[in-house]
Design an enzyme around this catalytic site. Structure first.
Site, mmCIF file in Angstrom:
data_model
loop_
_atom_site.group_PDB
_atom_site.id
_atom_site.type_symbol
_atom_site.label_atom_id
_atom_site.label_comp_id
_atom_site.label_asym_id
_atom_site.label_seq_id
_atom_site.Cartn_x
_atom_site.Cartn_y
_atom_site.Cartn_z
ATOM 1 N N GLU A 137 -1.933 -24.131 6.434
ATOM 2 C CA GLU A 137 -1.307 -24.733 7.610
ATOM 3 C C GLU A 137 -2.375 -25.181 8.590
ATOM 4 O O GLU A 137 -3.410 -24.518 8.750
ATOM 5 C CB GLU A 137 -0.361 -23.721 8.269
ATOM 6 C CG GLU A 137 0.482 -24.267 9.400
ATOM 7 C CD GLU A 137 1.541 -23.254 9.846
ATOM 8 O OE1 GLU A 137 2.119 -22.571 8.963
ATOM 9 O OE2 GLU A 137 1.787 -23.143 11.059
ATOM 10 N N ASP A 177 -2.391 -26.501 12.592
ATOM 11 C CA ASP A 177 -1.441 -26.515 13.714
ATOM 12 C C ASP A 177 -1.959 -27.167 14.979
ATOM 13 O O ASP A 177 -3.069 -26.862 15.444
ATOM 14 C CB ASP A 177 -1.093 -25.072 14.128
ATOM 15 C CG ASP A 177 -0.293 -24.325 13.095
ATOM 16 O OD1 ASP A 177 0.309 -24.970 12.233
ATOM 17 O OD2 ASP A 177 -0.270 -23.086 13.161
ATOM 18 N N GLU A 203 0.077 -26.893 18.578
ATOM 19 C CA GLU A 203 1.265 -26.406 19.277
ATOM 20 C C GLU A 203 1.036 -26.578 20.771
ATOM 21 O O GLU A 203 -0.007 -26.190 21.295
ATOM 22 C CB GLU A 203 1.543 -24.936 18.952
ATOM 23 C CG GLU A 203 2.035 -24.692 17.552
ATOM 24 C CD GLU A 203 2.451 -23.250 17.322
ATOM 25 O OE1 GLU A 203 3.603 -23.023 16.921
ATOM 26 O OE2 GLU A 203 1.618 -22.355 17.561
#
Length: 285
Positions: A98, A100, A102
């Protein structure tokens, strides 16, 4: 080293870096939210909304194994405390990879926190957080992920803010074998998102809305067990991004951003790792 004024001028000019248009109808599917996610017009724009009943989200129709991904976002305006707008790449399963972005909301007038993380074979805990040098709610800005066999680079308006290198030679897993989809979601996380959960979501401000446009993926599409760029973890392609690295100018820009806007670095959190910092922290990542 570049002066602060020169770096600021460079950052300002980079805001206007263009990305090619895309059609959200062709590239993405709204996956949840019961109508709160909407593809607008002819597919040039997309919005996600959050209210007390539910958030919303979408995912790419394609899976990718390496790529240079760009998306323009305009984040929730006003009091966004408790909300998280997530924009990331991910594979599936307990040993997933993953990458990311955010965006953690905050009360009006306070800066968003841009949270970045990298997971490899199910292990994350590689968080670096930043504030931004602009208000991300006033206009669209480009958030980019370069993912090739050598490195992952997070960029904002063309300015690199973080590089995570492949250090498999030192026994550190790197995302390179699992194809990933692009995901985004807008959801409530007021148990932790804003000031450690001390500031809760103000539901009188709903609906919260984040907007998207100008998606572009110069990437290796994964389908039926093979990559459009060829086989293996070092696909055959003429795309420059497959071997792209940061030049000296980009390194100086990244150092400037990290010096002035990074607010958390897992590699500096000795209390979190009392038995010693992760191995990759001995090398810039």
């Amino acid at each position: 080293m570049a002066s602060s004024s020169l770096v600021l001028a460079t950052l300002f000019l980079a805001t206007f870096i263009a990305t090619s248009n895309a059609n959200f109808n062709n590239d993405f599917t709204i996956t949840w939210g019961d109508g709160r996610g909407k593809i607008l017009g002819d597919g040039d724009d997309l919005t996600l909304s959050l209210d007390k009943a539910s958030g919303s989200g979408f995912q790419s129709k394609n899976e990718y194994l390496f790529g240079k991904i760009n998306m323009q976002l305009k984040l929730v305006l006003g009091n966004s405390a408790g909300t998280v707008t997530a924009y990331y790449l991910s594979s599936m399963g307990t040993t997933h990879d993953e990458i990311d972005f955010e965006f953690l909301g905050n009360v009006s007038g306070q800066p968003y926190t841009l949270h970045t993380n990298v997971f490899a074979q199910g292990k994350g805990n590689r968080e670096k957080q930043f504030h931004l040098w602009f208000d991300p709610t006033k206009d669209f800005h480009t958030y980019s992920i370069l993912w090739n066999p050598q490195r992952i680079v997070f960029s904002v308006d063309g300015i690199p803010i973080r590089e995570h290198k492949n250090m498999e030679s030192q026994g550190i897993p790197f995302p390179k074998n699992q194809p990933m989809r692009i995901y985004s979601s807008l959801w409530n996380a007021d148990d932790w998102a804003t000031q450690g959960g001390r500031v809760k979501t103000d539901w009188t401000q709903t609906p919260f809305t984040a907007s998207y446009r100008k998606f572009n993926a110069d990437a290796c599409v994964w389908a039926s067990g093979s990559s459009s760029c060829g086989s293996g973890s070092s696909p055959s392609s003429t795309s420059d991004w497959l071997t792209e690295e940061l030049d000296s100018t980009s390194m100086e820009r990244m150092k400037w951003v990290q010096k002035n806007y990074m607010v958390y670095n897992y590699c500096a959190d000795v209390q979190r790792f009392p038995e010693g910092l992760p191995t990759e922290c001995s090398v810039s990542s």
